[in-house]
Write a protein that holds these residues in place. Structure first.
Motif, PDB file in Angstrom:
ATOM      1  N   THR A 173       0.628  -1.529  -0.258  1.00 23.45           N
ATOM      2  CA  THR A 173      -0.462  -0.036   0.129  1.00 23.45           C
ATOM      3  C   THR A 173       0.820   1.438  -0.259  1.00 23.45           C
ATOM      4  N   GLY A 174       2.594   1.043  -0.291  1.00 24.63           N
ATOM      5  CA  GLY A 174       2.593   2.063  -0.311  1.00 24.63           C
ATOM      6  C   GLY A 174       3.457   2.500  -1.428  1.00 24.63           C
ATOM      7  N   GLY A 175       3.264   2.387  -2.884  1.00 28.97           N
ATOM      8  CA  GLY A 175       3.554   2.550  -3.976  1.00 28.97           C
ATOM      9  C   GLY A 175       4.445   1.833  -4.278  1.00 28.97           C
ATOM     10  N   PRO A 176       5.183   2.252  -5.451  1.00 30.40           N
ATOM     11  CA  PRO A 176       6.194   1.176  -5.867  1.00 30.40           C
ATOM     12  C   PRO A 176       8.082   1.677  -4.821  1.00 30.40           C
ATOM     13  N   VAL A 177       7.584   3.105  -4.638  1.00 34.31           N
ATOM     14  CA  VAL A 177       8.973   3.345  -3.281  1.00 34.31           C
ATOM     15  C   VAL A 177       9.463   2.680  -2.644  1.00 34.31           C
ATOM     16  N   PRO A 178      10.596   2.198  -2.718  1.00 33.00           N
ATOM     17  CA  PRO A 178      11.686   1.571  -2.019  1.00 33.00           C
ATOM     18  C   PRO A 178      11.354   2.017  -0.286  1.00 33.00           C
ATOM     19  N   ARG A 179      11.033   1.961   0.910  1.00 33.06           N
ATOM     20  CA  ARG A 179      10.573   1.727   1.986  1.00 33.06           C
ATOM     21  C   ARG A 179      11.358   1.580   3.255  1.00 33.06           C
ATOM     22  N   HIS A 180      12.434   2.479   4.274  1.00 31.22           N
ATOM     23  CA  HIS A 180      12.179   1.466   5.285  1.00 31.22           C
ATOM     24  C   HIS A 180      11.026   0.792   6.371  1.00 31.22           C
ATOM     25  N   PRO A 181      10.972  -0.063   6.360  1.00 27.16           N
ATOM     26  CA  PRO A 181      10.794  -1.144   7.833  1.00 27.16           C
ATOM     27  C   PRO A 181      10.608  -0.522   8.652  1.00 27.16           C
ATOM     28  N   SER A 182      10.286   0.425   8.911  1.00 22.81           N
ATOM     29  CA  SER A 182       9.777   1.480  10.176  1.00 22.81           C
ATOM     30  C   SER A 182       9.902   0.850  11.189  1.00 22.81           C
ATOM     31  N   GLN A 183       8.467  -0.158  11.096  1.00 27.75           N
ATOM     32  CA  GLN A 183       8.597  -0.865  12.191  1.00 27.75           C
ATOM     33  C   GLN A 183       8.681  -1.512  12.744  1.00 27.75           C
ATOM     34  N   LEU A 184      10.046  -2.291  12.088  1.00 25.56           N
ATOM     35  CA  LEU A 184      10.678  -2.964  13.022  1.00 25.56           C
ATOM     36  C   LEU A 184      11.909  -2.430  13.569  1.00 25.56           C
ATOM     37  N   TYR A 185      12.217  -1.045  13.124  1.00 23.32           N
ATOM     38  CA  TYR A 185      12.964  -0.359  13.791  1.00 23.32           C
ATOM     39  C   TYR A 185      12.531   0.059  15.198  1.00 23.32           C
ATOM     40  N   GLU A 186      11.054   0.023  15.192  1.00 19.23           N
ATOM     41  CA  GLU A 186      10.011   0.399  16.489  1.00 19.23           C
ATOM     42  C   GLU A 186      10.626  -0.797  17.255  1.00 19.23           C
ATOM     43  N   ALA A 187      10.048  -1.982  16.590  1.00 20.68           N
ATOM     44  CA  ALA A 187      10.057  -2.873  17.763  1.00 20.68           C
ATOM     45  C   ALA A 187      11.478  -3.291  17.890  1.00 20.68           C
ATOM     46  N   ALA A 188      12.470  -2.740  18.002  1.00 15.49           N
ATOM     47  CA  ALA A 188      14.171  -3.041  17.842  1.00 15.49           C
ATOM     48  C   ALA A 188      13.846  -1.986  19.593  1.00 15.49           C
ATOM     49  N   LEU A 189      13.109  -0.705  19.147  1.00 12.99           N
ATOM     50  CA  LEU A 189      14.201   0.288  19.882  1.00 12.99           C
ATOM     51  C   LEU A 189      12.939   0.250  21.261  1.00 12.99           C
ATOM     52  N   GLU A 190      11.257   0.306  20.753  1.00 10.83           N
ATOM     53  CA  GLU A 190      10.338   0.090  22.014  1.00 10.83           C
ATOM     54  C   GLU A 190       9.884  -1.173  22.321  1.00 10.83           C
ATOM     55  N   GLY A 191      10.909  -2.120  21.624  1.00 12.67           N
ATOM     56  CA  GLY A 191      10.022  -3.434  22.515  1.00 12.67           C
ATOM     57  C   GLY A 191      11.825  -4.034  22.759  1.00 12.67           C
ATOM     58  N   VAL A 192      12.360  -4.573  22.556  1.00 16.85           N
ATOM     59  CA  VAL A 192      13.337  -5.064  22.453  1.00 16.85           C
ATOM     60  C   VAL A 192      14.761  -4.615  23.396  1.00 16.85           C
ATOM     61  N   VAL A 193      15.124  -2.983  22.737  1.00 17.23           N
ATOM     62  CA  VAL A 193      16.051  -2.084  23.921  1.00 17.23           C
ATOM     63  C   VAL A 193      15.538  -1.532  25.010  1.00 17.23           C
ATOM     64  N   LEU A 194      13.939  -1.068  24.802  1.00 13.98           N
ATOM     65  CA  LEU A 194      14.174  -0.878  26.551  1.00 13.98           C
ATOM     66  C   LEU A 194      13.166  -1.922  27.143  1.00 13.98           C
ATOM     67  N   PHE A 195      12.859  -2.632  26.793  1.00  7.55           N
ATOM     68  CA  PHE A 195      12.637  -4.117  27.460  1.00  7.55           C
ATOM     69  C   PHE A 195      13.695  -4.424  28.262  1.00  7.55           C
ATOM     70  N   LEU A 196      14.713  -4.291  28.009  1.00  7.86           N
ATOM     71  CA  LEU A 196      16.876  -4.782  27.838  1.00  7.86           C
ATOM     72  C   LEU A 196      17.530  -3.786  29.348  1.00  7.86           C
ATOM     73  N   VAL A 197      17.266  -2.441  28.701  1.00  2.94           N
ATOM     74  CA  VAL A 197      17.321  -1.617  29.902  1.00  2.94           C
ATOM     75  C   VAL A 197      16.573  -2.027  31.093  1.00  2.94           C
ATOM     76  N   LEU A 198      15.132  -1.908  31.091  1.00  6.72           N
ATOM     77  CA  LEU A 198      14.274  -2.133  31.932  1.00  6.72           C
ATOM     78  C   LEU A 198      14.954  -3.058  32.815  1.00  6.72           C
ATOM     79  N   ALA A 199      14.910  -4.587  32.579  1.00  5.33           N
ATOM     80  CA  ALA A 199      15.360  -5.842  32.244  1.00  5.33           C
ATOM     81  C   ALA A 199      16.617  -5.583  33.192  1.00  5.33           C
ATOM     82  N   LEU A 200      17.537  -4.205  33.056  1.00  5.83           N
ATOM     83  CA  LEU A 200      18.950  -4.354  33.500  1.00  5.83           C
ATOM     84  C   LEU A 200      18.324  -3.450  34.596  1.00  5.83           C
ATOM     85  N   MET A 201      18.061  -2.566  34.873  1.00  7.95           N
ATOM     86  CA  MET A 201      17.355  -1.905  35.988  1.00  7.95           C
ATOM     87  C   MET A 201      17.246  -2.509  36.712  1.00  7.95           C
TER      88      MET A 201
END
Length: 283
Positions: A173-201
């Motif tokens: 649905t994004g046309g023929p333009v190649p795009r960043h898979p930003s959902q996966l970036y956010e999954a990594a930052l908001e999910g994995v990285v944030l979870f690990l930081v809080l878990a260490l704390m």
């Protein structure tokens, strides 16, 4: 040389049994709540993390799950209506209730969680800060699953990317333009990285300082969301706002300020000790 990837074809329906249809997005919500519930129970049982008996009884946490689930769903939907598509829903008010068509706001869902924490803590006589800490500790789990569901649905895709980017992707649905898979970036930052930081704390006994995990989650989510928004295409009905900022960025700035304030407040308070615990049993 172009390395553009074709978006993998996913069926948005995870389970279909006769007239019963469960989509991946709904499954992400269910999975996040269930996994978070068990993770929080494990934290509650570990007295070392709290500096004594946890101030939240297990039975109270079990009861709270319904409250926070309603807070997430109602807050997320109301937030989307108010922050992202108010004009449309004013013209089509009945579609506000059509949740299966998508449209949820994290910031609205978070406010719903805040209301659920305040109301439940007041009703049960529980410490607000500790209940907020526990809720925020499990938050990244739901965020991770939710962003993966966004990717499976092929929605909330990223901005146009250089075709030479190895993971640049063309979304249906994004046309023929190649795009960043930003959902996966956010999954990594908001999910994995944030979870690990809080878990260490948490491992460093941050739960013994009521409010510290909550403040860290609020502030760090705001930072992670702003970074993710740099690669995410803004909602078409809103576009870019002031100075190229998006609605997601603007809503995240107050979170950074509030989160930092809560962290400072938590660090200035004395930590929990075995004597300071409420004495509730966590069996």
């Amino acid at each position: 040389m172009s390395f553009v990837l074709a978006f993998p074809v996913f069926d948005p329906v995870a389970i279909a049994v006769g007239p019963i249809v469960i989509r991946w997005y709904a499954l992400a919500y269910i999975g996040g709540i269930v996994i978070g519930w068990f993770y929080a129970r494990a934290l509650l049982k570990n007295q070392r993390l709290w500096g004594g008996t946890s101030p939240i009884p297990l039975v109270a946490w079990d009861d709270f799950i319904l409250w926070v689930t309603l807070g997430i769903i109602l807050g997320g939907r109301i937030g989307y209506v108010l922050f992202y598509n108010l004009d449309f829903f004013i013209q089509h008010p009945l579609e506000i209730f059509e949740l299966w068509k998508g449209g949820m706001s994290f910031h609205g869902g978070f406010l719903g969680c805040v209301i659920a924490v305040l109301a439940f803590a007041w009703k049960r006589g529980l410490p607000i800060a500790s209940l907020g800490d526990l809720t925020c500790a499990v938050g990244p789990i739901g965020l991770l699953l939710g962003r993966i569901a966004n990717f499976i649905n092929g929605e909330l895709w990223g901005r146009a990317a250089d075709p030479s980017l190895p993971w640049a992707m063309v979304f249906p649905t994004g046309g023929p333009v190649p795009r960043h898979p930003s959902q996966l970036y956010e999954a990594a930052l908001e999910g994995v990285v944030l979870f690990l930081v809080l878990a260490l704390m948490i491992r460093a006994k941050a739960l013994s300082r009521p409010g510290l995990i909550m403040g860290a989650f609020i502030g760090l989510y705001g930072v992670a969301r702003i970074i993710g928004e740099l690669f995410r295409e803004p909602d078409p009905q809103l576009g870019f706002l002031w100075g190229g900022w998006t609605m997601g960025m603007l809503l995240s700035v107050p979170m950074i300020v509030v989160g930092l304030g809560i962290v400072v407040w938590a660090l200035r308070r004395p930590p929990l000790t075995a004597k300071a615990a409420t004495g509730h049993s966590s069996h």
